[in-house]
Design an enzyme around this catalytic site. Structure first.
Site, PDB file in Angstrom:
ATOM      1  N   ARG A   8      66.172 -18.540  60.919  1.00 47.55           N
ATOM      2  CA  ARG A   8      65.496 -17.230  61.029  1.00 47.55           C
ATOM      3  C   ARG A   8      66.548 -16.173  60.774  1.00 47.55           C
ATOM      4  NH1 ARG A   8      61.359 -14.954  65.521  1.00 47.55           N
ATOM      5  NH2 ARG A   8      60.050 -16.290  64.213  1.00 47.55           N
TER       6      ARG A   8
ATOM      7  N   HIS B   9      57.005 -15.375  56.370  1.00 47.93           N
ATOM      8  CA  HIS B   9      56.976 -16.203  57.584  1.00 47.93           C
ATOM      9  C   HIS B   9      56.038 -17.395  57.339  1.00 47.93           C
ATOM     10  CE1 HIS B   9      57.558 -17.392  61.591  1.00 47.93           C
ATOM     11  NE2 HIS B   9      56.995 -16.411  62.260  1.00 47.93           N
TER      12      HIS B   9
ATOM     13  N   GLN C   2      54.474 -19.619  60.312  1.00 46.94           N
ATOM     14  CA  GLN C   2      53.402 -18.958  61.063  1.00 46.94           C
ATOM     15  C   GLN C   2      52.079 -19.071  60.305  1.00 46.94           C
ATOM     16  OE1 GLN C   2      53.429 -17.174  64.193  1.00 46.94           O
ATOM     17  NE2 GLN C   2      51.235 -17.362  63.830  1.00 46.94           N
TER      18      GLN C   2
ATOM     19  N   ASP D 196      49.673  -7.445  63.013  1.00 48.57           N
ATOM     20  CA  ASP D 196      51.049  -7.732  63.450  1.00 48.57           C
ATOM     21  C   ASP D 196      51.655  -6.390  63.871  1.00 48.57           C
ATOM     22  OD1 ASP D 196      53.569  -8.878  63.841  1.00 48.57           O
ATOM     23  OD2 ASP D 196      54.080  -8.919  61.700  1.00 48.57           O
TER      24      ASP D 196
ATOM     25  N   CYS E 200      50.071 -12.972  65.228  1.00 49.32           N
ATOM     26  CA  CYS E 200      51.173 -13.948  65.267  1.00 49.32           C
ATOM     27  C   CYS E 200      51.957 -13.854  66.573  1.00 49.32           C
ATOM     28  CB  CYS E 200      52.096 -13.726  64.076  1.00 49.32           C
ATOM     29  SG  CYS E 200      52.733 -12.046  63.949  1.00 49.32           S
TER      30      CYS E 200
ATOM     31  N   ARG F 184      51.388 -23.500  66.224  1.00 46.85           N
ATOM     32  CA  ARG F 184      52.740 -23.446  65.655  1.00 46.85           C
ATOM     33  C   ARG F 184      53.423 -24.795  65.836  1.00 46.85           C
ATOM     34  NH1 ARG F 184      55.646 -18.800  64.924  1.00 46.85           N
ATOM     35  NH2 ARG F 184      57.051 -20.243  63.866  1.00 46.85           N
TER      36      ARG F 184
HETATM   37  N1  NVA Z   1      56.681  -8.930  61.521  1.00 43.74           N
HETATM   38  C1  NVA Z   1      57.219  -9.466  62.742  1.00 43.74           C
HETATM   39  C2  NVA Z   1      56.776 -10.874  62.945  1.00 43.74           C
HETATM   40  C3  NVA Z   1      57.229 -11.499  64.228  1.00 43.74           C
HETATM   41  C4  NVA Z   1      56.776 -12.922  64.373  1.00 43.74           C
HETATM   42  C5  NVA Z   1      58.739  -9.365  62.695  1.00 43.74           C
HETATM   43  O1  NVA Z   1      59.323  -9.682  61.652  1.00 43.74           O
HETATM   44  O2  NVA Z   1      59.338  -8.963  63.684  1.00 43.74           O
HETATM   45  N1   CP Z   2      55.205 -15.560  65.887  1.00 44.30           N
HETATM   46  C1   CP Z   2      56.505 -15.850  66.015  1.00 44.30           C
HETATM   47  O1   CP Z   2      57.186 -16.244  65.063  1.00 44.30           O
HETATM   48  O2   CP Z   2      56.983 -15.711  67.277  1.00 44.30           O
HETATM   49  P1   CP Z   2      58.503 -15.714  67.717  1.00 44.30           P
HETATM   50  O3   CP Z   2      59.140 -14.485  67.126  1.00 44.30           O
HETATM   51  O4   CP Z   2      58.453 -15.672  69.217  1.00 44.30           O
HETATM   52  O5   CP Z   2      59.160 -16.964  67.207  1.00 44.30           O
END
Ligand code: NVA
Ligand code: CP
Length: 302
Positions: free
Chosen positions: A102, A129, A132, A219, A259, A287
């Site tokens: 990540r 992502h 997800q 989101d 998500c 997930r």
């Molecule tokens: N768009 C959000 C998704 C989190 C799962 C982020 O990147 O923070």
């Molecule tokens: N939806 C998601 O990816 O959650 P986290 O940021 O908690 O991993």
């Protein structure tokens, strides 16, 4: 499947196989049937951003599959002090059977895949992502019986989630509509691809996008890395919210997905969130099952 870097790299058939395997693994998990498909395999999990769901579900997923997962925070790795991703990839390839990462830039994930010789799984970048969205597609199929012909409407920031939902939804035969303010639209190259399919609409009008939708999705307005813009974004995105009025224009049996993490009264009202909590938390559970399917596809087929 060698890697999971973005959904655009997968065929419809590959996505279908992941969803089918995820359903099977969910059944086995719920019925206590062991499935040690990755016995003796080790996954490294590199996190340059926070995570609850991705971290825990990958770690539990590897345990369920008979393997082992290592949490590697970039704060502790040399990568956080500037060691290049290409060197990190070449070293970790010699210890591990796969890496989940990540991070911010999609190019970092692509570099790891190009330089190492083990599978790389994208656990979120600023661009997309994919893990997800595989869980999201699984949840929609589970509840609606099919994906083909259904309309998925995303409301809010045209971000990493939007990019993956457009690709995943359209590849699986859905119509995807997106409502976001001008200047906050999804990736322009992806939108060109989507427009050519004839199954895509991007508008700044929430009600135009939501009309008749089978699934409403949203989101956060400010993603990880955009914390300093949060106040400004609260003004820009006001109105880009899933609430009773928006739900009222969607299909009568519309599902609501998020998500997570969610910001109540920003992108979704607390009332709608709680009314659809069963779907949203099923999505979060999925997930685990979807990622296990990705892990099996990437790590056992080497
Ligand atoms: N768009 C959000 C998704 C989190 C799962 C982020 O990147 O923070
Ligand atoms: N939806 C998601 O990816 O959650 P986290 O940021 O908690 O991993």
């Amino acid at each position: 499947m060698k890697h999971l870097l973005k959904l655009m790299d997968l065929s419809r058939q590959e996505i279908l196989e992941i969803l089918n395997l995820a359903d099977q693994l969910k059944y086995e998990k719920h019925h206590g049937i062991p499935h040690p498909l990755l016995q003796g395999k080790t996954l490294g999990m590199i996190f340059e951003k926070s995570s609850t769901r991705t971290r825990v579900s990958f770690e539990v997923g590897m345990y369920d599959l008979g393997g082992h997962a290592l949490f590697l925070s970039s704060r502790d790795l040399q990568i956080g002090r500037g060691e290049p991703a290409e060197d990190t990839a070449r070293v970790l390839s010699r210890y591990l059977d796969g890496i989940m990462i990540r991070t911010f830039q999609q190019s970092e994930v692509e570099t790891l895949a190009a330089m190492g010789n083990i599978p790389i799984i994208n656990g979120l970048t600023d661009y997309c992502h994919p893990c997800q969205v595989l869980a999201d597609l699984m949840t929609i199929r589970e509840r609606k019986g099919a994906l083909q012909g259904k309309t998925l409407c995303y409301i809010g920031d045209g971000n990493n989630m939007t990019n993956s939902l457009i690709v995943g939804g359209i590849k699986m035969g859905m119509r995807v509509t997106v409502a976001c303010p001008d200047g906050y639209r999804p990736d322009s190259e992806l939108m060109r691809w989507a427009a050519e399919t004839g199954s895509f609409l991007c508008t700044s009008d929430v009600f135009e996008a939501a009309a008749g939708a089978d699934v409403l999705y949203t989101d956060v307005w400010a993603s990880m890395g955009q914390e300093e813009e949060a106040d400004a974004r609260r003004k820009i995105f006001r109105g880009y919210q899933i609430n009773d009025a928006v739900l009222g224009i969607a299909a009568a049996d519309a599902m609501v997905l998020h998500c997570l993490p969610a910001h109540r009264e920003e992108e979704i009202t607390a009332k709608v969130f709680e009314a659809h909590a069963a779907e949203i938390f099923e999505e979060a559970e999925n997930r685990l099952h979807a990622q296990k399917a990705v892990l099996v596809k990437c790590l056992s087929e080497r």
